[in-house]
Design a protein around this motif. Sequence first.
Motif, PDB file in Angstrom:
ATOM      1  N   LEU A 254       0.801  -1.144  -0.048  1.00 53.16           N
ATOM      2  CA  LEU A 254      -0.002  -0.071   0.057  1.00 53.16           C
ATOM      3  C   LEU A 254       0.773   1.292   0.079  1.00 53.16           C
ATOM      4  O   LEU A 254       1.950   1.200   0.414  1.00 53.16           O
ATOM      5  CB  LEU A 254      -1.042  -0.227   1.282  1.00 53.16           C
ATOM      6  N   LEU A 255       0.357   2.275  -0.559  1.00 50.39           N
ATOM      7  CA  LEU A 255       1.204   3.529  -0.663  1.00 50.39           C
ATOM      8  C   LEU A 255       0.470   4.574   0.018  1.00 50.39           C
ATOM      9  O   LEU A 255      -0.975   4.798   0.492  1.00 50.39           O
ATOM     10  CB  LEU A 255       1.049   4.129  -2.107  1.00 50.39           C
ATOM     11  N   LYS A 256       0.948   5.622   0.923  1.00 54.68           N
ATOM     12  CA  LYS A 256       0.576   6.656   1.727  1.00 54.68           C
ATOM     13  C   LYS A 256       0.264   7.692   0.453  1.00 54.68           C
ATOM     14  O   LYS A 256       1.205   8.297  -0.268  1.00 54.68           O
ATOM     15  CB  LYS A 256       1.532   7.167   2.596  1.00 54.68           C
ATOM     16  N   VAL A 257      -1.022   8.192   0.269  1.00 54.84           N
ATOM     17  CA  VAL A 257      -1.502   9.058  -0.455  1.00 54.84           C
ATOM     18  C   VAL A 257      -1.753  10.636   0.270  1.00 54.84           C
ATOM     19  O   VAL A 257      -1.891  11.637  -0.650  1.00 54.84           O
ATOM     20  CB  VAL A 257      -2.534   8.552  -1.408  1.00 54.84           C
ATOM     21  N   SER A 258      -1.997  10.443   1.478  1.00 58.06           N
ATOM     22  CA  SER A 258      -2.222  11.797   2.059  1.00 58.06           C
ATOM     23  C   SER A 258      -2.431  11.578   3.684  1.00 58.06           C
ATOM     24  O   SER A 258      -2.084  10.353   4.184  1.00 58.06           O
ATOM     25  CB  SER A 258      -3.793  12.494   1.628  1.00 58.06           C
ATOM     26  N   THR A 259      -2.894  12.582   4.355  1.00 51.93           N
ATOM     27  CA  THR A 259      -2.845  12.342   5.870  1.00 51.93           C
ATOM     28  C   THR A 259      -4.433  12.877   6.246  1.00 51.93           C
ATOM     29  O   THR A 259      -5.052  13.806   5.868  1.00 51.93           O
ATOM     30  CB  THR A 259      -1.720  13.109   6.540  1.00 51.93           C
ATOM     31  N   ILE A 260      -4.926  11.989   7.360  1.00 49.99           N
ATOM     32  CA  ILE A 260      -6.166  12.706   7.728  1.00 49.99           C
ATOM     33  C   ILE A 260      -6.041  12.784   9.234  1.00 49.99           C
ATOM     34  O   ILE A 260      -5.143  12.181  10.135  1.00 49.99           O
ATOM     35  CB  ILE A 260      -7.184  11.334   7.794  1.00 49.99           C
TER      36      ILE A 260
END
Length: 269
Positions: A254-260
């Motif tokens: 899996l890739l990190k695409v943004s942050t919550i």
Amino acid sequence: MAASHASTAAAFLAAYDSQLRTDAEVAGALSVTPLGPLCLATFDGGRGFVTYADLGGAGAARIADWVDLALAHFRADPRVDAVEWKTRAHDAAPGLHSALLEQGFVPDDPESIMIGAATDLVADVTLPPGVQLRRITAPADVRAVSAMQDIAFGGEVSAVRAEDLLRRLECRDGTELWAAEHQGSFVSAGRLEPVAGTDFAGIWGGATLAAWRGRGIYRALTAERARSALRLGKTLIHSDSTGYSRPILERYGLLKVSTITPYNWTREA
């Protein structure tokens, strides 16, 4: 390689924004009220929730007004004891952080939005001797899995969380609970939550007892949930991950695409 990685992450983020925001987030709500671009949702259990696809280029003053009006909406509903406002790092939202703090919202720790192709998570994993994977449906087993997860996360065993999990499985929205079992005891588990009308299924609630970590069990559970997602026609997997679980999911593909960052408000007694 770096350019390919970045373009893949950008494509995943675009799919996330177009498929997993607003309607997908408020499915099952008791009520949903629009406020400008915001969705104000009230869920069972006294939980309010605020989300949006984007803020339409609004400036800080307009955003502060929306925060005031949204909180007033939930304050006026005696059913609501707590409100979560979900923010994303890639959104243009000037002044939102300050406006939320001004109204008494408290930020949680940020979580990484992780996305990957379901096919990339499928793998053949050798389990420790005597460990078996299976989908959990019987109420007694669901309660036992919930208790194991509470222990794995370092908390107290909660009957309330167990009943909440049972209700989630009984509502027939496609949620599946998978677990690893050894000699009649559960040692690891996690949920699969397909999102209707999208390419996505979420993997959530992953927990493994400390004595069983590092032995490939959670990797096998992730692979099994990915296979189930593919059988359901879901090609993308997503999860919101803490700093602890992010490296694990990155190793799985899996890739990190943004942050919550969730901001939470709680009604005073």
